[in-house]
Design an enzyme around this catalytic site. Sequence first.
Site, PDB file in Angstrom:
ATOM      1  N   ILE A  43      97.456  87.884  42.498  1.00  9.87           N
ATOM      2  CA  ILE A  43      98.496  88.889  42.264  1.00  9.87           C
ATOM      3  C   ILE A  43      97.931  90.267  41.958  1.00  9.87           C
ATOM      4  CG2 ILE A  43     100.195  87.169  41.529  1.00  9.87           C
ATOM      5  CD1 ILE A  43      99.806  88.352  38.683  1.00  9.87           C
ATOM      6  N   TYR A  67      98.010  88.081  31.863  1.00  8.85           N
ATOM      7  CA  TYR A  67      96.732  88.115  31.143  1.00  8.85           C
ATOM      8  C   TYR A  67      97.129  87.998  29.673  1.00  8.85           C
ATOM      9  CZ  TYR A  67      92.064  89.849  29.773  1.00  8.85           C
ATOM     10  OH  TYR A  67      90.804  89.991  29.250  1.00  8.85           O
ATOM     11  N   TYR A 131      97.251  94.837  25.263  1.00  7.17           N
ATOM     12  CA  TYR A 131      98.102  93.844  25.926  1.00  7.17           C
ATOM     13  C   TYR A 131      99.545  94.353  25.977  1.00  7.17           C
ATOM     14  CZ  TYR A 131     101.041  89.654  26.225  1.00  7.17           C
ATOM     15  OH  TYR A 131     102.020  88.746  26.567  1.00  7.17           O
TER      16      TYR A 131
END
Length: 292
Positions: A43, A67, A131
């Site tokens: 991806i 992730y 993140y």
Amino acid sequence: MNKRGNIVLVTGAGGQLGQDFRVLASEQPELEFRFAAREELDIADESQIINFVKALKPAFIVNCAAYTNVEKAEEDHANNFAVNATAAGSLAKAAKTVNAILIHISTDYVFDGKKNTPYSEDDQVNPLNEYGRAKEAGEQFIQNEIEEHFIFRTSWLYSTFGHNFFKTMMRLSNERDKLTVVNDQFASPTYARKLAKDINRMIIRLKNGEKIPFGIYHYTHSGTASWFDFTCAIVEGAGRTTVVEPVTSEMFPQKALRPSYSKLDTSKFEKNIGPTIHWKEALQQCFKDLQS
């Protein structure tokens, strides 16, 4: 009502949520699932995504790829952003080419945790870590690219599959007599299989032509817990005698800052899509699924 096709592409099929979708696939004979793990579909490669989607022509794309190593993301900027942000935009472009609805999983970590009441979808985002910043960027890319999308922000996702807090505490409580767990971070643990079930129910309604407003939704279970509370419930549910001791986050210094409070307000989800259950009830279901 305009009915849609029944092909559902699930990306990130090797992750915990993707594997829960795989388990549930046999319960949804009206849907035709196609599972794409990292080995089959990279991806991070936009052209590969677009070609894959054009060939498959799914009616729905559920993006479970992420992730998720929050600590490592502080230093591994390129891979974190490629998977959590850029890939989300690429999937949105691909979905648009075949008129598919994109369903994307995001996170409570887009918030800074400075509120003391549950976060609504309209609250200002302000992620504290890399993140969260990448996941916020992914949300923006999707919203800028495609109207027909659902973004589900969730918190503290766990499963019988993969690497997660539930499985770690199950293992550690079997190995140790005492566990020390932080008691100053609050949200709601979310069972991945219940999330997958509720997404499947929504997909079936959409496939049958029902109108559900697109956009961002907060999805988690009712009730609020600290990591300490969650651990106590895990130990009790497993029937173990391990002592669980509460400590502050200062006892476990980490590279990535976490919001101290990130409970999500799920009233929009409940109004438009369906009811939620308490996190303790969801945990009981997880234990049942673990034994089946």
